[in-house]
Design a protein around this motif. Sequence first.
Motif, PDB file in Angstrom:
ATOM      1  N   ALA A 255      14.386   9.254 -11.565  1.00  0.00           N
ATOM      2  CA  ALA A 255      13.080   9.875 -11.806  1.00  0.00           C
ATOM      3  C   ALA A 255      12.555  10.685 -10.633  1.00  0.00           C
ATOM      4  O   ALA A 255      11.621  11.473 -10.791  1.00  0.00           O
ATOM      5  N   ILE A 256      13.137  10.484  -9.437  1.00  0.00           N
ATOM      6  CA  ILE A 256      12.628  11.156  -8.239  1.00  0.00           C
ATOM      7  C   ILE A 256      13.670  12.170  -7.771  1.00  0.00           C
ATOM      8  O   ILE A 256      14.638  11.806  -7.088  1.00  0.00           O
ATOM      9  N   PRO A 257      13.488  13.433  -8.125  1.00  0.00           N
ATOM     10  CA  PRO A 257      14.475  14.463  -7.775  1.00  0.00           C
ATOM     11  C   PRO A 257      14.633  14.608  -6.266  1.00  0.00           C
ATOM     12  O   PRO A 257      13.655  14.642  -5.531  1.00  0.00           O
ATOM     13  N   GLY A 258      15.884  14.641  -5.810  1.00  0.00           N
ATOM     14  CA  GLY A 258      16.157  14.914  -4.409  1.00  0.00           C
ATOM     15  C   GLY A 258      16.196  13.708  -3.499  1.00  0.00           C
ATOM     16  O   GLY A 258      16.561  13.836  -2.332  1.00  0.00           O
ATOM     17  N   ILE A 259      15.823  12.531  -3.982  1.00  0.00           N
ATOM     18  CA  ILE A 259      15.843  11.360  -3.110  1.00  0.00           C
ATOM     19  C   ILE A 259      17.257  10.775  -3.089  1.00  0.00           C
ATOM     20  O   ILE A 259      17.909  10.680  -4.119  1.00  0.00           O
TER      21      ILE A 259
ATOM     22  N   GLN B 233      19.955   7.573  -2.255  1.00  0.00           N
ATOM     23  CA  GLN B 233      19.902   6.117  -2.380  1.00  0.00           C
ATOM     24  C   GLN B 233      19.373   5.491  -1.102  1.00  0.00           C
ATOM     25  O   GLN B 233      18.557   4.572  -1.136  1.00  0.00           O
ATOM     26  N   ARG B 234      19.831   6.003   0.032  1.00  0.00           N
ATOM     27  CA  ARG B 234      19.406   5.454   1.321  1.00  0.00           C
ATOM     28  C   ARG B 234      17.904   5.642   1.528  1.00  0.00           C
ATOM     29  O   ARG B 234      17.207   4.714   1.947  1.00  0.00           O
ATOM     30  N   MET B 235      17.388   6.825   1.232  1.00  0.00           N
ATOM     31  CA  MET B 235      15.961   7.075   1.429  1.00  0.00           C
ATOM     32  C   MET B 235      15.121   6.251   0.456  1.00  0.00           C
ATOM     33  O   MET B 235      14.064   5.730   0.832  1.00  0.00           O
TER      34      MET B 235
ATOM     35  N   LEU C 190      11.445   1.861  -0.361  1.00  0.00           N
ATOM     36  CA  LEU C 190      11.091   0.634  -1.073  1.00  0.00           C
ATOM     37  C   LEU C 190      10.973  -0.547  -0.121  1.00  0.00           C
ATOM     38  O   LEU C 190      10.051  -1.364  -0.248  1.00  0.00           O
ATOM     39  N   ARG C 191      11.861  -0.647   0.853  1.00  0.00           N
ATOM     40  CA  ARG C 191      11.798  -1.745   1.820  1.00  0.00           C
ATOM     41  C   ARG C 191      10.524  -1.663   2.651  1.00  0.00           C
ATOM     42  O   ARG C 191       9.881  -2.678   2.927  1.00  0.00           O
ATOM     43  N   THR C 192      10.179  -0.483   3.085  1.00  0.00           N
ATOM     44  CA  THR C 192       8.955  -0.308   3.867  1.00  0.00           C
ATOM     45  C   THR C 192       7.730  -0.678   3.035  1.00  0.00           C
ATOM     46  O   THR C 192       6.817  -1.366   3.503  1.00  0.00           O
ATOM     47  N   MET C 193       7.710  -0.238   1.787  1.00  0.00           N
ATOM     48  CA  MET C 193       6.587  -0.537   0.911  1.00  0.00           C
ATOM     49  C   MET C 193       6.536  -2.035   0.576  1.00  0.00           C
ATOM     50  O   MET C 193       5.453  -2.613   0.470  1.00  0.00           O
ATOM     51  N   GLU C 194       7.711  -2.650   0.428  1.00  0.00           N
ATOM     52  CA  GLU C 194       7.757  -4.090   0.190  1.00  0.00           C
ATOM     53  C   GLU C 194       7.240  -4.837   1.418  1.00  0.00           C
ATOM     54  O   GLU C 194       6.460  -5.786   1.305  1.00  0.00           O
ATOM     55  N   ARG C 195       7.652  -4.399   2.587  1.00  0.00           N
ATOM     56  CA  ARG C 195       7.207  -5.021   3.842  1.00  0.00           C
ATOM     57  C   ARG C 195       5.688  -4.942   3.994  1.00  0.00           C
ATOM     58  O   ARG C 195       5.046  -5.867   4.478  1.00  0.00           O
ATOM     59  N   ASP C 196       5.100  -3.826   3.555  1.00  0.00           N
ATOM     60  CA  ASP C 196       3.647  -3.631   3.645  1.00  0.00           C
ATOM     61  C   ASP C 196       2.888  -4.312   2.505  1.00  0.00           C
ATOM     62  O   ASP C 196       1.664  -4.248   2.451  1.00  0.00           O
ATOM     63  N   GLY C 197       3.616  -4.905   1.577  1.00  0.00           N
ATOM     64  CA  GLY C 197       2.962  -5.601   0.471  1.00  0.00           C
ATOM     65  C   GLY C 197       2.476  -4.687  -0.625  1.00  0.00           C
ATOM     66  O   GLY C 197       1.619  -5.062  -1.421  1.00  0.00           O
ATOM     67  N   LEU C 198       3.020  -3.484  -0.706  1.00  0.00           N
ATOM     68  CA  LEU C 198       2.623  -2.529  -1.740  1.00  0.00           C
ATOM     69  C   LEU C 198       3.503  -2.638  -2.976  1.00  0.00           C
ATOM     70  O   LEU C 198       3.091  -2.284  -4.082  1.00  0.00           O
TER      71      LEU C 198
END
Length: 127
Positions: free
Chosen positions: A52-56, A58-60, A65-73
């Motif tokens: 669903a996200i053009p241009g992203i 797998q690594r990015m 997602l890891r950063t957002m998970e770490r921040d509780g988002l």
Amino acid sequence: MSKHIFKDRASHVPDFCRPTVDVIAQFSGKWSIFVMGNLNNGPRRFSELEEAIPGISQRMLTLTLRTMERDGLVAREVTPSIPPRVDYELTERGRSALAPLTALHLWAQEHSDGIEESRRSFDDRDA
């Protein structure tokens, strides 16, 4: 994943500004906004987000997602299967960020033409 990928995004600012700078830095890249927009309607699998996200890459997507998970988002749920199913969804904190981000998005749309014009005028002046 190594913890060294999580940078102190506000180490160079005064203490009273740190929380704001750190939180705004989370949303300053385009990928977090795309991920939040795609999770707005409910949980999504990693592969669905990637599609669903053009241009992203797998690594990015993984880093975002890891950063957002770490921040509780974002919450991550692994369902044991072959292959494992991994679903992501916005947490209550993540959902609470949608209103101010939407307001900023609307503000940007309303003012983007004027900002572009100001940039052109400024650039022409200094040419």
